[in-house]
Scaffold this motif. Structure first.
Motif, PDB file in Angstrom:
ATOM      1  N   VAL A 288       0.850  -1.174   0.000  1.00 18.30           N
ATOM      2  CA  VAL A 288       0.000   0.000   0.000  1.00 18.30           C
ATOM      3  C   VAL A 288       0.898   1.240   0.000  1.00 18.30           C
ATOM      4  O   VAL A 288       1.985   1.237   0.574  1.00 18.30           O
ATOM      5  CB  VAL A 288      -0.947  -0.018   1.232  1.00 18.30           C
ATOM      6  CG1 VAL A 288      -0.175  -0.083   2.525  1.00 18.30           C
ATOM      7  CG2 VAL A 288      -1.860   1.185   1.250  1.00 18.30           C
ATOM      8  N   ASP A 289       0.456   2.265  -0.702  1.00 23.33           N
ATOM      9  CA  ASP A 289       1.211   3.515  -0.679  1.00 23.33           C
ATOM     10  C   ASP A 289       0.258   4.692  -0.812  1.00 23.33           C
ATOM     11  O   ASP A 289      -0.696   4.655  -1.594  1.00 23.33           O
ATOM     12  CB  ASP A 289       2.234   3.547  -1.818  1.00 23.33           C
ATOM     13  CG  ASP A 289       3.229   4.674  -1.626  1.00 23.33           C
ATOM     14  OD1 ASP A 289       3.547   4.998  -0.471  1.00 23.33           O
ATOM     15  OD2 ASP A 289       3.698   5.234  -2.628  1.00 23.33           O
ATOM     16  N   TYR A 290       0.523   5.732  -0.034  1.00 21.40           N
ATOM     17  CA  TYR A 290      -0.343   6.907  -0.064  1.00 21.40           C
ATOM     18  C   TYR A 290       0.043   7.829  -1.210  1.00 21.40           C
ATOM     19  O   TYR A 290       1.215   7.887  -1.609  1.00 21.40           O
ATOM     20  CB  TYR A 290      -0.223   7.676   1.249  1.00 21.40           C
ATOM     21  CG  TYR A 290      -1.347   7.372   2.196  1.00 21.40           C
ATOM     22  CD1 TYR A 290      -2.564   8.039   2.078  1.00 21.40           C
ATOM     23  CD2 TYR A 290      -1.212   6.419   3.194  1.00 21.40           C
ATOM     24  CE1 TYR A 290      -3.605   7.758   2.935  1.00 21.40           C
ATOM     25  CE2 TYR A 290      -2.245   6.138   4.052  1.00 21.40           C
ATOM     26  CZ  TYR A 290      -3.444   6.815   3.919  1.00 21.40           C
ATOM     27  OH  TYR A 290      -4.483   6.546   4.760  1.00 21.40           O
ATOM     28  N   SER A 291      -0.941   8.543  -1.726  1.00 19.92           N
ATOM     29  CA  SER A 291      -0.627   9.604  -2.670  1.00 19.92           C
ATOM     30  C   SER A 291      -0.001  10.741  -1.869  1.00 19.92           C
ATOM     31  O   SER A 291      -0.305  10.904  -0.688  1.00 19.92           O
ATOM     32  CB  SER A 291      -1.894  10.094  -3.359  1.00 19.92           C
ATOM     33  OG  SER A 291      -2.587  10.976  -2.527  1.00 19.92           O
ATOM     34  N   PRO A 292       0.871  11.525  -2.503  1.00 18.58           N
ATOM     35  CA  PRO A 292       1.541  12.577  -1.729  1.00 18.58           C
ATOM     36  C   PRO A 292       0.572  13.639  -1.208  1.00 18.58           C
ATOM     37  O   PRO A 292       0.907  14.344  -0.274  1.00 18.58           O
ATOM     38  CB  PRO A 292       2.534  13.175  -2.725  1.00 18.58           C
ATOM     39  CG  PRO A 292       2.100  12.702  -4.050  1.00 18.58           C
ATOM     40  CD  PRO A 292       1.388  11.434  -3.861  1.00 18.58           C
ATOM     41  N   THR A 293      -0.617  13.710  -1.777  1.00 17.27           N
ATOM     42  CA  THR A 293      -1.585  14.672  -1.254  1.00 17.27           C
ATOM     43  C   THR A 293      -2.310  14.135  -0.032  1.00 17.27           C
ATOM     44  O   THR A 293      -3.029  14.874   0.635  1.00 17.27           O
ATOM     45  CB  THR A 293      -2.645  15.021  -2.307  1.00 17.27           C
ATOM     46  OG1 THR A 293      -3.321  13.821  -2.667  1.00 17.27           O
ATOM     47  CG2 THR A 293      -2.029  15.640  -3.528  1.00 17.27           C
ATOM     48  N   ARG A 295      -4.807  12.198   0.091  1.00 14.24           N
ATOM     49  CA  ARG A 295      -6.248  12.044  -0.083  1.00 14.24           C
ATOM     50  C   ARG A 295      -6.637  10.622  -0.466  1.00 14.24           C
ATOM     51  O   ARG A 295      -7.757  10.206  -0.249  1.00 14.24           O
ATOM     52  CB  ARG A 295      -6.759  13.001  -1.178  1.00 14.24           C
ATOM     53  CG  ARG A 295      -6.461  14.444  -0.914  1.00 14.24           C
ATOM     54  CD  ARG A 295      -7.488  14.969   0.036  1.00 14.24           C
ATOM     55  NE  ARG A 295      -7.118  16.263   0.550  1.00 14.24           N
ATOM     56  CZ  ARG A 295      -7.887  17.334   0.478  1.00 14.24           C
ATOM     57  NH1 ARG A 295      -9.046  17.272  -0.101  1.00 14.24           N
ATOM     58  NH2 ARG A 295      -7.498  18.454   1.005  1.00 14.24           N
ATOM     59  N   GLU A 296      -5.711   9.945  -1.099  1.00 10.73           N
ATOM     60  CA  GLU A 296      -6.022   8.609  -1.606  1.00 10.73           C
ATOM     61  C   GLU A 296      -4.826   7.697  -1.356  1.00 10.73           C
ATOM     62  O   GLU A 296      -3.735   8.164  -1.050  1.00 10.73           O
ATOM     63  CB  GLU A 296      -6.282   8.672  -3.112  1.00 10.73           C
ATOM     64  CG  GLU A 296      -7.555   9.380  -3.459  1.00 10.73           C
ATOM     65  CD  GLU A 296      -7.706   9.595  -4.953  1.00 10.73           C
ATOM     66  OE1 GLU A 296      -8.830   9.558  -5.424  1.00 10.73           O
ATOM     67  OE2 GLU A 296      -6.697   9.808  -5.625  1.00 10.73           O
ATOM     68  N   PHE A 297      -5.057   6.407  -1.496  1.00 16.32           N
ATOM     69  CA  PHE A 297      -3.913   5.508  -1.488  1.00 16.32           C
ATOM     70  C   PHE A 297      -4.151   4.390  -2.472  1.00 16.32           C
ATOM     71  O   PHE A 297      -5.275   4.138  -2.892  1.00 16.32           O
ATOM     72  CB  PHE A 297      -3.629   4.976  -0.078  1.00 16.32           C
ATOM     73  CG  PHE A 297      -4.741   4.192   0.518  1.00 16.32           C
ATOM     74  CD1 PHE A 297      -4.883   2.847   0.243  1.00 16.32           C
ATOM     75  CD2 PHE A 297      -5.659   4.796   1.362  1.00 16.32           C
ATOM     76  CE1 PHE A 297      -5.922   2.121   0.799  1.00 16.32           C
ATOM     77  CE2 PHE A 297      -6.695   4.072   1.914  1.00 16.32           C
ATOM     78  CZ  PHE A 297      -6.825   2.736   1.634  1.00 16.32           C
ATOM     79  N   ILE A 308      -7.383   1.753  -6.224  1.00 17.22           N
ATOM     80  CA  ILE A 308      -7.181   3.066  -5.618  1.00 17.22           C
ATOM     81  C   ILE A 308      -8.354   3.360  -4.704  1.00 17.22           C
ATOM     82  O   ILE A 308      -9.509   3.243  -5.112  1.00 17.22           O
ATOM     83  CB  ILE A 308      -7.069   4.161  -6.691  1.00 17.22           C
ATOM     84  CG1 ILE A 308      -5.910   3.854  -7.622  1.00 17.22           C
ATOM     85  CG2 ILE A 308      -6.873   5.523  -6.047  1.00 17.22           C
ATOM     86  CD1 ILE A 308      -5.819   4.778  -8.792  1.00 17.22           C
ATOM     87  N   PHE A 309      -8.050   3.698  -3.475  1.00 15.11           N
ATOM     88  CA  PHE A 309      -9.099   4.000  -2.489  1.00 15.11           C
ATOM     89  C   PHE A 309      -9.007   5.455  -2.082  1.00 15.11           C
ATOM     90  O   PHE A 309      -7.914   5.946  -1.835  1.00 15.11           O
ATOM     91  CB  PHE A 309      -8.900   3.165  -1.222  1.00 15.11           C
ATOM     92  CG  PHE A 309      -9.112   1.704  -1.400  1.00 15.11           C
ATOM     93  CD1 PHE A 309      -8.090   0.911  -1.874  1.00 15.11           C
ATOM     94  CD2 PHE A 309     -10.318   1.120  -1.071  1.00 15.11           C
ATOM     95  CE1 PHE A 309      -8.272  -0.443  -2.022  1.00 15.11           C
ATOM     96  CE2 PHE A 309     -10.509  -0.233  -1.216  1.00 15.11           C
ATOM     97  CZ  PHE A 309      -9.483  -1.019  -1.701  1.00 15.11           C
TER      98      PHE A 309
END
Lengths: 445, 793
Positions: A288-293, A295-297, A308-309
Motif C-alpha cells: 500500500v502507498d499513499y498519494s503525496p496529497t 487524499r487517496e492511497f 485506488i481507495f
C-alpha cells in the motif's frame, strides 16, 4: 412598414486577434434560461461518458528484470528516477521519462527485500536475503570502475525491510528485531523487540519524523518512538498485516495492508478500532502507498489487481488490471500525484495514470477550464442514476469477478447466520459487533 | 544478630539498584571476608586435628592448602558457623564515617535509614516497568501527534488546497544555495570571501544580506496578505464615511438636517441612559458638558423671543384661537420641561433655580429652530415629550424616507453589479419556487374562472406567466417532479444522535461499493448507452412496487396531445417573455399577421370536435382509475355446481372483495384538465429515487441542483470560482509531506503578526539612512524570535 436597421459597434463582436475566442454576448437573466438544469444534466451525462471512454490508465511497462519485482523505491529528489529490486538480488535504476533502465546492480544474493533512498537523493540503501545492508551511490560509477557499495553492514539475521529517516542520517531496518541505525556506525544504535520473532515491514512517519510503525508476524502492528527505549503500543489483528504506510499529510493516520483481503486505516491515538475498513480486494493485499496529497492511497494485491481507495471510503474508486499482470507485489504512488508504479511477479514494472482519464502533458487554460467544469458537473449530478451507472461501471476479469461474487455470498451467509443465532439466543448474549471492531483482537500496552 | 538489623540490611540492598544484580561470586566474596573473625578458630581446629593425627604414629600426608585469593570459593570450604549472619548497616556506616569525602547530607540520610523501621517494597518486575514506560511514552507521542489536528482539519475543510504546500520563493538565491559543493579555492578567493563573511555582506550583488532576508522572512506571504486586506478595508471604510459626509453636507433641505439632528439627539439620550447604568464616570462627564451648554444658552439667550415662529404666533394669538392654544400648549410643555430638567446627579438647590428660571421664561422658548442641538438639556427635555413634535412626526418621516431612498439609490449605483447578481439569484429562486407550486396555482385559476375572486392581483399575473413557461418547459417540470418525489419519498431526517451511531450509519451508507464491476468492457459511446439501458430495465423493475406511493403527490406531466381549437382553449392571451431587445420591426402589420395565423389554425382544425373527444378521454381514464371488485367465489365448493347454477348470494357476498374507494382524482373539479398520476418510466430513469447521503433534506438537494455552474448562465469570474477544483497540483513538482517547521509554530506566527508594523518601519528607516542601526535591531529581534521559538519548542 418601417424597418429598424441593425446597427452595431464592431468593438462588441470583433476579436482583437484571430486567435482570440469569438465573443458571445450573453444575458444572464435567469428568466431567459428556463432549461438550465436539464441542459447541465445533459452535459454532465456526456462528460461522464467521455470520461469513461478516455479512461486509459495504462501508460507503459518497464521490462528488464529477470525475476519478480520485490520492491520499488522512489527517488526523493527526482520524479523521473525509480529504483526496483528483484527476487534474484538485482537492483535496477529506471528513467521514467525515457522508459529505460539506466543502471543494473547485482546487489544481493537472494531476494532484495527492501530498498529506500536517502532523503538527499545521493545514495540509496538495500537489504537482502544475504543478511547485509548495503548503501549505494545514486550516481553510476565511471567507465571501467566496478559497481561497489559505499558501505556494507553484515548483520546476524535476514533483514526484511528498510526505511530512511526524513531529515537525518538514520535509518530503520526490520528482521528479527526493529533496529535503528546511524549511517556512520556499523551496529544499530537502538533495537526494539517485543516478544516477536520477525517483522515484515517498518516505516517512518513522514510528518512526525521520530515515529515508526512495523508489521510483525504475530499479526500485530507495533508503534515505536525513535527517542524512547521501548516500543509504544501494539495492536493485534485477526490476520497478519503485510505492509503499512503513513499518511504524508496526516501525522497520526496510517493504513495497513492485511492478509484478510482488506486494508485498515488506523488513527495511532485510538488503536482499538480502525477508522476505516477498506474492502474490495479478493485476495491478500501485499502493498500500500499513499498519494503525496494524502487524499487517496493505492494498494497492490495477490489477486492481480491494483486498486485506488479514497482515504476515508470503504470501497475503491478505481481498479487496474491487465491480462498479463500477475500477482502485484509492490506499488508506489509518484511524488507529483500523477502516476502509479506497480511491480509484479512477471518481472514488469507498470506505469499507470493515477487518474484514469486524465490528459497528460501541459494543458491550455481553456482545456483546464473545460476539465474543471466537467469535473464539477460530474460531481454535481453524481447521484443521478444514469450518471452514476456510467461512472461506476468497470470491467473485471472473469476470475476476479467470480471470486468477488463468491465472497459476497459468503459474507451474506455469515451475516445471516449471525442474525439467526442472535434471534434464537437470549437477548443481549450475542452482541452486535460492527465491521470495524471485528478485525481487531487486542491492543497491548 | 537481631532481626531488625537484618531488615535494615535488606533495605539498604533495595536502595541500591545494582545490588539486585549482584553476581553470586561477589556475594561469596563478601561472605568469605566476613568470616575472617572465625578463621582463628579454624586454625586452632586444624591444629587440634593435626595433633590428634600425630598421636596415631603414622604420619598422614598433608593436604595442599590454597593460600592465594581466588574468585571462586568452594562452597565446601565455607563453614556453617556464620551461615545465618549478614552484614549490618552499622558495619558499613562505621567505615563511612571515617572516610573524609562523604557529604553530611548522605550521612544524615543513612542515619535516618538506620532508624526507620518500615520495609521498602520490592521493585516492580521488568515486565511491569516496561509496560509503564511504554504507556508513558505512548501518551507523550500521541499528545505530540495531536498537535497536528488543527492543521489537518483545516486542510480537510479547505475549499481548495494547492500542492506542494510550501511554495518556493521566486526571488534570487545565493550562490551557495544554488551550488552546494562550490568552495573558494584560490587564496585570493578565500581572502575575498573571508572579508565578505566577516562583514556579513552578501556574496553576490543581487542577493540579500542575512539581516534583510530575516526581515523578509519575518513577514510571510499570508500575513502580508492579511495585513494588506485590513489596510484596504480601513481605507475603503474611511472613503465611504467621507463620501457619505460629503453627500449629507450637500443636502440643502433644512428639514432633513433637523431630522438628522433629532435622531442623533435621541440616540444620544438612549446612550446616555445606558451610560448612567454602565459607566457612571463617563455619564458625569457628559452631564458636565450639558451643564456647560446650558450655561452658554442662558448667557446668549439665543432662544428667547428671537425665533420667527414665536413672533408670528405672538402676533396671531390676538386673532386666532388655535394659535393661542398652541402657545398655551407650549407653556404647559414648558413647565413640564422645566420639571424634567432636574438631573439626578445635580444639586437640589440648582434644580430649584432652574425651576424658577423656567417659570420666568416666556412661552416661546422652545422654538423649533434651536441650533445648539444635542448638547442642550433644554432640547433634550422637549424632544422627549412635545405635542408639536408629534404633529410634525409623520411629516418628518415622509421627508426622511425620500432622503433614505436617495441614499439607497446612490449606494446601489456603487455596487450595481452585486445587486444585479443578487437580483438574478432571487429571480431564479422565485421562479423555481413557483414552479414547485404549479398545481395549486392552476387550481386556483380555475376557481377564478368560475367566478370566485381571490385577492391576488400582481402575483397572479406572474403566475400566469409562469404557467405559460411551464407549458414550454417539460423538462424543467420533470426535474421539479424529481425533487418532489424525492421529498415525498423521504422520511424526515433522523435527529442527530450520538456520533457513534452516525458513524455506523455512515458505514452502512458506505457499504455500497463505489464501483459496478462487471465482465463487460465499455469502450465506446454506444456501449455506454447500452449500459444506461441495462440500468433502465433494472430501475424500472425495482421501482414498480413503490411507484404508486411515490406518485401520489406528483404533478401533471403527460398532457394528452390533442388537436385543440385555439379559440376554445386558449382563452387567455399568451404572455410573451419579455426580452430586453429592441423590436426589429415596428408594429403595424403585426395584427394582420396574427389574424392570418388564427384563420390558418381554424382551417386546420375545421372538422374536429375536440372538446367532446377530450371529455370522452377523461371519462375513460377515470373509469380505468377506479378500483375493481375482485371475485373470489369458487363455484361448486360447499354447494352444487354446474351449467346453469350460480353460486349462492351469501357466498357471492362473502367472497367478493370490495376495494376501498379510490382517492379523489386531482382533476375532479377541473373539467378541462386530465391529470395522470401514473409514474412515467421514461422520466423516472432520470430521477433520483433516494435522498443522497450528505444531504439532510430534499430542499438542500434541490438548492444544490438548482443553481447552474456553466458559463452559459454565469459570468466568467463566478464560473471560475464555482468550478475551482478541490485539489490543485503543479505539473512536475514534488509534493513533500507536511513538515514541522512550516506548520507547528502557530503561536509564533500570531506574535509575528502583532509585531509586523514595527519591523516594516524599521526596515524602511534602515534603508533610508543608517543601515547599521536597523540591521542591528533586526538582528536583535531575530534573536528574540529564536528564543521564543526555543521556548515554544
Amino acid at each position: 412598414m418601417k424597418v429598424k436597421v441593425l446597427c452595431r459597434n464592431p468593438d462588441d463582436y470583433v476579436r482583437e486577434t484571430s486567435k482570440d475566442i469569438q465573443r458571445v454576448p450573453r444575458n444572464y437573466d435567469p428568466t431567459l434560461h428556463p432549461f438550465e438544469v436539464p441542459r447541465e444534466y445533459t452535459r454532465a451525462l456526456n462528460a461522464t461518458k467521455l470520461d469513461r471512454i478516455f479512461a486509459k490508465p495504462f501508460v507503459a511497462s518497464l521490462d528488464g528484470h529477470r525475476d519478480g519485482i520485490n520492491c520499488i523505491a522512489k527517488h526523493t529528489k527526482s520524479l523521473a528516477t525509480v529504483l526496483s529490486g528483484a527476487c534474484d538480488g538485482q537492483v535496477k535504476i529506471w528513467n521514467l521519462s525515457k522508459r529505460e533502465c539506466l543502471r543494473t546492480i547485482q546487489a544481493h544474493e537472494g531476494f532484495v527485500r527492501g530498498m529506500c533512498s536517502r532523503f538527499c537523493g545521493t545514495s540509496f540503501f538495500t537489504v537482502g536475503d544475504d543478511k547485509t545492508i548495503k548503501q549505494w551511490n545514486m550516481e553510476a560509477p565511471g567507465y571501467g570502475v566496478r559497481e561497489e557499495p559505499l558501505t556494507t553492514i553484515l548483520g546476524k539475521a535476514v533483514y526484511t525491510g528498510i526505511d530512511h529517516h526524513q531529515t537525518e542520517g538514520t535509518f530503520a531496518t526490520c528482521g528479527q528485531t526493529v533496529d535503528i541505525w546511524d549511517e556512520q556506525r556499523s551496529s544499530p544504535i537502538r533495537s526494539f523487540s517485543w516478544g516477536v520473532d520477525s517483522f515484515s515491514c517498518v516505516r517512518y512517519n513522514p510528518v512526525e519524523t521520530e515515529l515508526l510503525a512495523s508489521c510483525a508476524s504475530d499479526r500485530s502492528i507495533i508503534l515505536y518512538d525513535m527517542r524512547e527505549s521501548a516500543p509504544l503500543k501494539k495492536v493485534v489483528m485477526q490476520l497478519r498485516s503485510n505492509t503499512l504506510c503513513w499518511n504524508p499529510m496526516e501525522a497520526y493516520n496510517f493504513t495497513c495492508a492485511n492478509e484478510d483481503y482488506n486494508l485498515y486505516t488506523y488513527d495511532m491515538r485510538r488503536l482499538d478500532t480502525p477508522v476505516t475498513v477498506h474492502m474490495d480486494h479478493v485476495s491478500a493485499v501485499l502493498d500500500v502507498d499513499y498519494s503525496p496529497t494524502g487524499r487517496e492511497f493505492v494498494s497492490a494485491s495477490f489477486d492481480k489487481t491494483v486498486r485506488i481507495f479514497p482515504k476515508n471510503s470503504g470501497h475503491s474508486r478505481e481498479v487496474y488490471h491487465t491480462k498479463r499482470m500477475q500477482h502485484v507485489i509492490c506499488v508506489r504512488w509518484s511524488m507529483d500525484n500523477k502516476y502509479i508504479l506497480s511491480g509484479s511477479d512477471e518481472m514488469n514494472i507498470r506505469i499507470w495514470k493515477a487518474n484514469a482519464s486524465e490528459k497528460l502533458g501541459v494543458l491550455t487554460s481553456r482545456e483546464k477550464a473545460t476539465i474543471h467544469y466537467n469535473q464539477k458537473l460530474k460531481e454535481k449530478f453524481q447521484h443521478h442514476p444514469q450518471v452514476k451507472r456510467i461512472a461506476r461501471h468497470r470491467h473485471l476479469p472473469r476470475d476476479i469477478y467470480k471470486q468477488k461474487r463468491e465472497q459476497r455470498e459468503m459474507k451474506e451467509a455469515r451475516r445471516r447466520k449471525e442474525q439467526n443465532v442472535r434471534k434464537h439466543s437470549k437477548p443481549g448474549s450475542v452482541p452486535l459487533v460492527t465491521e470495524k471492531e471485528k478485525h481487531v483482537v487486542t491492543v497491548v500496552e | 544478630m537481631d532481626s531488625s538489623t537484618r531488615k535494615r540490611v535488606k533495605m539498604a540492598a533495595a536502595l541500591v539498584d545494582e545490588e539486585e544484580e549482584l553476581s553470586p561470586d561477589e556475594e561469596n566474596e563478601i561472605s568469605a571476608s566476613e568470616d575472617e573473625e572465625g578463621s582463628d578458630d579454624d586454625r586452632k581446629h586444624t591444629k587440634l586435628l593435626e595433633a590428634i593425627s600425630s598421636l596415631g604414629g603414622k604420619r598422614r600426608r598433608m593436604q595442599a592448602e590454597r593460600s592465594e585469593a581466588s574468585v571462586q570459593v568452594s562452597e565446601f570450604s565455607v563453614n556453617a558457623e556464620g551461615a545465618g549472619e549478614k552484614i549490618q548497616l552499622s558495619d558499613l556506616l562505621g567505615s563511612m564515617e571515617k572516610t573524609p569525602g562523604t557529604a553530611n547530607t548522605t550521612k544524615k540520610q543513612l542515619r535516618n535509614l538506620q532508624n526507620s523501621k518500615g520495609t521498602l517494597e520490592l521493585p516492580l518486575s521488568r515486565q511491569q516497568t516496561e509496560k509503564i514506560q511504554r504507556g508513558v511514552a505512548y501518551e507523550r507521542s500521541s499528545k505530540e501527534v495531536s498537535r497536528w489536528e488543527s492543521v489537518i482539519k483545516q486542510n480537510q475543510k479547505a475549499e481548495q488546497i494547492i500542492f506542494p504546500l510550501k511554495q518556493e520563493s521566486a526571488g534570487p538565491k545565493r550562490v551557495e544555495q544554488v551550488v552546494a559543493g562550490w568552495k573558494a579555492q584560490t587564496p585570493l578567493e578565500q581572502q575575498i570571501f573571508s572579508l565578505l563573511r566577516s562583514n556579513n555582506q552578501p556574496v553576490t550583488d543581487p542577493v540579500l544580506t542575512p539581516v534583510e532576508e530575516a526581515s523578509i522572512k519575518a513577514m510571510s506571504l499570508e500575513e502580508a496578505k492579511i495585513r494588506r486586506a485590513e489596510l484596504q478595508k480601513a481605507r475603503v471604510l474611511q472613503s465611504y464615511y467621507e463620501a457619505k459626509a460629503r453627500r449629507e453636507k450637500k443636502i440643502k433641505s433644512k428639514k432633513y438636517h433637523k431630522v438628522q439632528k433629532k435622531a442623533k439627539h435621541k440616540n444620544f439620550l438612549k446612550q446616555f441612559d445606558e451610560m448612567m447604568k454602565t459607566d457612571p464616570a463617563a455619564a458625569l462627564e457628559e452631564l458636565k458638558k450639558m451643564e456647560l451648554s446650558r450655561m452658554e444658552e442662558r448667557m446668549s439667550l439665543k432662544h428667547q423671543n428671537s425665533s420667527k415662529w414665536a413672533k408670528t404666533k405672538a402676533i396671531m394669538a390676538k386673532y386666532d384661537d388655535s394659535a393661542r392654544k398652541a402657545m398655551q400648549q407650549q407653556l404647559e410643555l414648558n413647565k413640564e420641561l422645566t420639571q424634567k430638567l432636574v438631573v439626578p446627579s445635580d444639586d437640589d438647590d440648582e434644580g430649584k433655580d432652574d425651576e424658577e428660571e423656567a417659570s420666568a421664561l416666556p412661552d416661546f422658548v422652545n422654538d423649533p429652530e434651536s441650533a445648539s442641538g444635542a448638547m442642550n438639556p433644554w432640547m433634550r427635555g422637549r424632544l422627549t415629550a412635545e405635542g408639536h413634535e408629534v404633529t410634525t412626526d409623520p411629516h418628518t418621516m415622509s421627508t426622511e424616507e425620500p432622503a433614505r431612498s436617495q441614499e439607497e439609490v446612490e449606494e446601489e449605483e456603487e455596487d450595481e453589479e452585486e445587486q444585479l447578481l443578487v437580483h438574478f439569484e432571487t429571480k431564479r429562486k422565485l421562479r423555481q419556487d413557483e414552479e414547485d407550486d404549479l398545481v395549486p396555482v392552476t387550481q386556483e385559476e380555475e376557481e377564478d374562472a368560475d367566478g370566485e375572486k381571490t385577492a391576488r392581483d400582481g402575483q397572479e399575473e406572474e403566475e400566469e406567466e409562469e404557467e405559460e413557461q411551464e407549458v414550454v418547459s417539460e423538462f424543467n417540470t420533470l426535474f421539479n417532479r424529481l425533487m418532489k418525489n424525492s421529498r415525498t419519498s423521504m422520511e424526515p431526517p433522523p435527529p442527530p444522535g450520538k456520533p457513534a451511531r452516525t458513524e455506523e450509519v455512515e458505514l452502512e451508507q458506505e457499504e455500497e461499493a463505489l464501483l459496478d464491476e462487471g465482465l463487460v468492457r465499455a469502450r465506446t459511446m454506444e456501449d455506454l448507452e447500452g449500459l444506461v439501458h441495462d440500468g433502465i430495465a433494472e430501475e424500472s423493475v425495482a421501482s414498480v412496487p413503490h411507484a404508486a406511493s411515490v406518485d401520489a403527490a406528483s404533478e401533471p406531466h403527460s398532457r394528452r396531445k390533442k388537436e385543440i381549437d385555439p379559440r376554445e382553449v386558449l382563452t387567455k392571451d399568451a404572455n410573451v417573455i419579455k426580452v430586453p431587445l429592441a423590436p426589429t420591426l415596428l408594429e403595424g402589420e403585426e395584427e394582420e399577421g396574427s389574424s392570418a395565423q388564427m384563420s390558418i389554425i381554424k382551417e386546420a382544425f375545421a372538422g374536429d370536435d375536440v372538446i367532446s373527444d377530450f371529455l370522452k378521454d377523461k371519462k375513460k381514464q377515470e373509469e380505468a382509475g377506479q378500483p375493481k371488485v375482485v371475485d373470489l367465489t369458487l363455484p361448486g365448493w360447499g354447494e352444487w355446481g354446474g351449467v346453469g347454477l350460480k353460486p349462492s348470494r351469501y357466498k357471492r357476498r362473502k367472497f367478493r372483495l370490495k376495494p376501498h374507494p379510490a382517492a379523489l382524482r386531482k382533476d375532479q373539479k377541473l373539467p378541462a384538465v386530465i391529470i395522470s398520476e401514473k409514474r412515467n418510466s421514461s422520466v423516472a430513469l432520470h430521477q433520483v429515487s433516494q435522498l443522497p447521503f450528505p444531504f439532510q433534506n430534499s430542499s438542500q438537494f434541490e438548492v444544490c441542483m438548482r443553481s447552474p455552474v456553466g458559463q452559459t448562465w454565469n459570468t466568467q469570474n463566478s464560473v471560475k470560482k464555482l468550478t475551482a477544483p478541490k485539489v490543485v497540483t503543479r505539473l512536475g513538482s514534488i509534493i513533500e509531506p507536511l513538515r514541522k517547521e512550516d506548520f507547528q509554530p502557530e503561536e509564533k506566527s500570531a506574535e509575528a503578526l502583532k509585531k509586523r508594523p514595527q519591523i516594516v518601519l524599521e526596515e524602511k528607516r534602515g534603508k533610508g539612512g543608517r543601515a547599521g542601526g536597523g540591521a542591528r535591531r533586526a538582528q536583535r529581534q531575530q534573536q528574540q524570535q529564536k528564543k521564543k521559538k526555543q521556548k515554544t519548542d
